[in-house]
Design a protein around this motif. Structure first.
Motif, mmCIF file in Angstrom:
data_model
loop_
_atom_site.group_PDB
_atom_site.id
_atom_site.type_symbol
_atom_site.label_atom_id
_atom_site.label_comp_id
_atom_site.label_asym_id
_atom_site.label_seq_id
_atom_site.Cartn_x
_atom_site.Cartn_y
_atom_site.Cartn_z
ATOM 1 N N THR A 259 0.842 -1.208 0.000
ATOM 2 C CA THR A 259 0.000 0.000 0.000
ATOM 3 C C THR A 259 0.872 1.251 0.000
ATOM 4 N N ILE A 260 1.857 1.272 0.899
ATOM 5 C CA ILE A 260 2.711 2.470 1.012
ATOM 6 C C ILE A 260 3.593 2.595 -0.236
ATOM 7 N N MET A 261 4.090 1.467 -0.686
ATOM 8 C CA MET A 261 4.927 1.500 -1.876
ATOM 9 C C MET A 261 4.155 2.100 -3.071
ATOM 10 N N GLY A 288 -10.047 -5.924 -8.084
ATOM 11 C CA GLY A 288 -10.066 -7.219 -7.401
ATOM 12 C C GLY A 288 -8.938 -8.170 -7.746
ATOM 13 N N GLN A 289 -8.036 -7.756 -8.667
ATOM 14 C CA GLN A 289 -7.024 -8.708 -9.134
ATOM 15 C C GLN A 289 -6.065 -9.138 -8.015
ATOM 16 N N VAL A 290 -5.586 -8.184 -7.240
ATOM 17 C CA VAL A 290 -4.702 -8.471 -6.093
ATOM 18 C C VAL A 290 -5.119 -7.568 -4.933
ATOM 19 N N ALA A 291 -4.467 -7.781 -3.768
ATOM 20 C CA ALA A 291 -4.866 -7.033 -2.561
ATOM 21 C C ALA A 291 -4.824 -5.516 -2.774
ATOM 22 N N SER A 292 -3.842 -5.047 -3.563
ATOM 23 C CA SER A 292 -3.726 -3.591 -3.747
ATOM 24 C C SER A 292 -4.753 -3.063 -4.750
ATOM 25 N N THR A 296 -11.134 -0.463 -1.623
ATOM 26 C CA THR A 296 -10.584 0.346 -0.516
ATOM 27 C C THR A 296 -9.098 0.625 -0.751
ATOM 28 N N SER A 297 -8.355 -0.351 -1.249
ATOM 29 C CA SER A 297 -6.936 -0.115 -1.558
ATOM 30 C C SER A 297 -6.802 0.985 -2.597
ATOM 31 N N MET A 298 -7.605 0.879 -3.640
ATOM 32 C CA MET A 298 -7.513 1.890 -4.712
ATOM 33 C C MET A 298 -7.798 3.280 -4.143
ATOM 34 N N GLU A 299 -8.783 3.338 -3.264
ATOM 35 C CA GLU A 299 -9.170 4.625 -2.677
ATOM 36 C C GLU A 299 -8.018 5.220 -1.854
ATOM 37 N N VAL A 351 -2.447 -6.217 3.405
ATOM 38 C CA VAL A 351 -3.732 -5.769 3.893
ATOM 39 C C VAL A 351 -4.706 -5.611 2.712
ATOM 40 N N ILE A 352 -5.927 -6.062 2.935
ATOM 41 C CA ILE A 352 -6.908 -6.009 1.844
ATOM 42 C C ILE A 352 -7.747 -4.739 1.945
ATOM 43 N N ASN A 353 -7.989 -4.309 3.198
ATOM 44 C CA ASN A 353 -8.725 -3.064 3.404
ATOM 45 C C ASN A 353 -7.875 -2.067 4.201
ATOM 46 N N PRO A 354 -6.895 -1.470 3.552
ATOM 47 C CA PRO A 354 -5.990 -0.569 4.287
ATOM 48 C C PRO A 354 -6.717 0.683 4.782
#
Ligand code: ATP
Ligand code: MG
Length: 395
Positions: A259-261, A288-292, A296-299, A351-354
């Motif tokens: 996420t941070i990267m 949905g392809q990967v956790a990032s 929520t990750s995209m957001e 993390v899936i929902n960072p």
């Protein structure tokens, strides 16, 4: 009678307000793609004409099939005369060289002042062929030979063969974007789709030597050179991401590594885009392809930049992306097994929902502004052409 190539614009012709800009750009792009082919290009609002000085029609058609903004390509015969008798006799000469039993004549008349309408012209020309070639029949539904006649102000064009163009808008007519280009399957496809909408792309690639190899970078340049065919050329910004990635790896809880990267990648990309007059970022994320790539990750990742982020393959299945990657010939390169910087630093349980607030806390643990500044200041720019050999020397 001159054998020529005629280009139809399709969707372009609806862009009334800035049609001249679109057509001028298309002409430039056509000329660039045919620069080694000894041709002359002219156009008006309805059609573009390519005159060839050599008999290299097949090669020219193949190259035109990769120019965005072209709807259809036809090989035709131009008669600099609109007199019906002249057209009749030229058509007969052309038809006598062909093997067919059934045919249909279809006429388009852009010169509305002509003394016959389209139907009357087709009928007259058809009757002339029936009278002069034995055993012919008209078949309007399923003819062996389609004869197309375009009657223009000072010329008439006859053609039989037509090829589908790839459509889209001429590259550059919609401004510039920056493609986040990795060595994977998705981002080259995303780039292709953005170019298709007329966006001229530059690319950004994050490398982490020595964790990533020269071979991985070579692969990205190979992909860039494949996109260069459609994009006219391709400028690649290479960012050394090692220090940032190591700082993240050492100081931040591993479930937040990716996420941070990615927040850092976005921040750098947005600055590089702005510095190069880019209006958008383009990447190969797919929901949905990967956790990032959860919503929520995209957001949380997207929130660090203001520039619009376009994700052309966001709603594609992987199989659909692969199909397109094969069609544009990037797939075989993309599946070469070289590590990129993400695969090396992948945590076991991302993390899936960072949470945004946690990202902000964790980022305080590293001097990221300084590191980003340094990475941008030292970044390398490579001009990748559509000829692979030329950049190998640069390595
Ligand atoms: P894959 O086809 O294996 O999914 P990918 O390149 O799509 O490969 P992801 O991890 O899904 O890899 O990354 C999502 C997007 O982020 C990529 O499509 C690309 O746009 C961008 N990206 C990832 N890694 C890099 C990198 N090293 N340099 C530039 N952009 C990157
Ligand atoms: Mg992907």
């Amino acid at each position: 009678m001159e054998k020529i190539i005629l280009i139809k614009y399709g969707e372009l012709s609806t862009k009334k307000a800035n049609i001249n800009f679109f057509l001028k750009t298309l002409k430039d792009n056509v000329e660039r793609s045919l620069k080694t082919e000894d041709v002359t290009v002219n156009y008006d609002k309805g059609r573009m004409f390519v005159s060839l000085n050599k008999d290299n029609f097949d090669l020219v058609v193949e190259k035109l099939k990769k120019v965005f903004g072209i709807h259809e390509i036809v090989i035709g015969y131009k008669i600099e005369d609109t007199d019906l008798n002249a057209i009749k006799s030229h058509l007969l000469t052309l038809a006598q060289e062909k093997e067919f039993k059934t045919f249909k004549v279809e006429t388009k008349r852009s010169d509305k002042t002509y003394h016959l309408n389209s139907m009357e012209i087709s009928r007259t020309l058809g009757a002339h062929l029936l009278k002069n070639i034995e055993g012919l029949k008209v078949d309007v539904h399923n003819p062996e030979l389609n004869i197309n006649v375009e009657l223009r102000k000072n010329a008439c064009i006859i053609y039989f063969e037509r090829y589908e163009g790839i459509g889209g808008y001429p590259v550059g007519t919609l401004g510039k974007g920056l493609l986040m280009l990795s060595g994977g399957i998705d981002s080259p496809v995303a780039g292709y789709l953005a170019i298709k909408r007329g966006v001229k792309l530059e690319g950004i690639y994050f490398e982490s030597p020595p964790h990533t190899s020269v071979a991985a970078k070579n692969k990205v340049m190979d992909l860039a050179s494949k996109l260069a065919v459609y994009n006219n050329d391709f400028k690649l910004h290479v960012i050394n991401f090692t220090e940032i990635q190591e700082a993240i790896f050492k100081n931040i809880p591993h479930e937040y590594l990716i996420t941070i990267m990615r927040r850092m990648m976005y921040r750098i990309s947005a600055i590089i885009a702005k510095n190069n007059r880019g209006h958008i970022l383009v990447n190969g994320e797919s929901i949905g392809q990967v956790a990032s790539q959860t919503l929520t990750s995209m957001e949380v990742i997207n929130s660090v930049v203001n520039i619009p982020v376009i994700r052309p393959v966001a709603c594609f299945d992987k199989t659909e992306i692969i199909k397109l990657a094969k069609e544009i010939d990037t797939y075989e390169t993309s599946i070469l097994p070289f590590e990129d910087c993400c695969t090396i630093f992948v945590p076991e349980h991302p993390v899936i929902n960072p949470e945004k607030i946690k990202c902000e806390e964790y980022e305080k643990l590293i001097p990221w502004e300084e590191l980003i500044y340094k990475a941008i200041k030292n970044h390398e720019v490579i001009k990748v052409s559509d000829k692979k050999e030329q950049y190998n020397e640069l390595l």
